[in-house]
Design an enzyme around this catalytic site. Structure first.
Site, PDB file in Angstrom:
ATOM      1  N   PHE A   1       1.131   5.217   0.586  1.00  9.28           N
ATOM      2  CA  PHE A   1       0.269   6.100   1.566  1.00  9.28           C
ATOM      3  C   PHE A   1       1.105   7.442   1.187  1.00  9.28           C
ATOM      4  CE2 PHE A   1       0.375   2.335   3.902  1.00  9.28           C
ATOM      5  CZ  PHE A   1      -0.824   2.327   4.385  1.00  9.28           C
TER       6      PHE A   1
ATOM      7  N   THR B   1       0.844  -1.205  -0.014  1.00 12.63           N
ATOM      8  CA  THR B   1       0.213  -0.066  -0.158  1.00 12.63           C
ATOM      9  C   THR B   1       0.897   1.330   0.030  1.00 12.63           C
ATOM     10  OG1 THR B   1      -1.881  -0.834   1.188  1.00 12.63           O
ATOM     11  CG2 THR B   1      -1.838   1.257   1.281  1.00 12.63           C
TER      12      THR B   1
END
Length: 311
Positions: free
Chosen positions: A198, A196
């Site tokens: 960010f 992921t």
């Protein structure tokens, strides 16, 4: 929402006490203690930061804009699930700037009460996208019902509060530690290429106080920088081709493009763009000049050091 604190001894359940750290900088994140976003924040700011857990992404951005937090750590895309569309919209709706990024390897675990056994679990709770990332495990265990929740770490908290030995959560290892739970099965995600990305956002006037890394608007050089922006083109043939061509002419590598509908203009779109390069790079400056000359509007969202892919 107030800054997170440890509960007093004897309260049940609660996060384990965090180490002492100065409260000069507070970052907000969506979820409960032990969330992946919290881990990303500590990786970027270091363990001495104070934290502000938020229930949802709207609250997250409001915390930054309203001054309750100095910065926010915002998930923007995942290698398996794709873009987190809500957050692209929130980046445009609020007066914030991107000052950094973190790429986190996401490892999911079945987490339950201490002493519980995987064979006894009949329900697992987690964020819908986390459940989708563990589809192979769930298919192999048809006796376990997948139940959608608002957060991975929040699901661990909920399971601990409920105290049912046949219920568990899917979350990261820090959530088990934070809430005194136990990992019953580790590494259950369907792919080991689960990452992921960010972005770290803050108010424009706080940017230089929040970031300690080199200024990406300064002289070009290490670390490698990325720039994010959003633009609109006229609704005409070749409009998007002309806009993107500005970067092709200068040999600039585009790393992400995402389209979003324009409110009040059916079937017209704005485009979110990430590319490799700093604002001080002459090629970037020329490309942006060309883009401004062909687009209806261009808004820079930030220029910042590029996050490393974990090994």
């Amino acid at each position: 929402m107030s800054q997170a604190t440890a509960k007093s001894p004897g309260s049940s359940p609660g996060p384990k006490p965090a180490s002492d750290r100065p409260t000069s900088l507070t970052f907000a994140f969506q979820g409960e203690r032990g969330a992946f976003s919290e881990a990303a924040g500590f990786r970027f700011f270091g363990p001495a930061s104070a934290i502000l857990p938020c229930r949802d992404f709207d609250e997250l951005f409001a915390a930054v804009v309203g001054g309750a937090a100095d910065a926010a750590v915002v998930p923007i895309e995942n290698t398996l699930a794709g873009a987190i569309i809500k957050n692209y919209d929130l980046l445009v709706e609020h007066d914030t700037v991107i000052v950094g990024e973190v790429v986190l390897r996401v490892v999911h675990n079945v987490i339950g009460l201490p002493g519980a056994k995987l064979a006894d679990i009949r329900r697992v709770h987690s964020l819908p996208v986390a459940l989708a990332q563990c589809e192979r495990f769930l298919r192999a265990h048809p006796e376990i019902e997948a139940v959608a929740s608002y957060d991975t770490a929040g699901s661990v908290k909920m399971v601990m509060e409920a105290g049912k030995a046949d219920e568990a959560a899917i979350a990261g290892a820090p959530a088990a530690e934070a809430w005194g739970a136990e990992i019953l099965a580790a590494g259950i995600e369907s792919s080991d290429q689960n990452y992921t990305r960010f972005v770290v956002v803050t108010r424009p006037e706080r940017a230089t106080q929040v970031v300690s890394s080199p200024d990406p608007t300064g002289p070009a050089g290490a670390p490698e920088c990325k720039t994010s922006l959003v633009f609109r083109t006229g609704h005409r043939p070749g409009g998007l081709h002309l806009a993107l061509g500005a970067f092709a002419v200068e040999g600039i590598n585009l790393t992400k493009i995402e389209s979003r509908p324009l409110p009040g203009r059916p079937f017209e779109y704005s485009f979110y763009l990430d590319f490799v390069g700093a604002l001080a790079d002459p090629a970037v400056a020329r490309a942006l000049d060309r883009l401004r000359g062909s687009a209806e509007s261009v808004r820079l969202l930030g220029s910042y050091p590029r996050g490393d892919l974990p090994g």
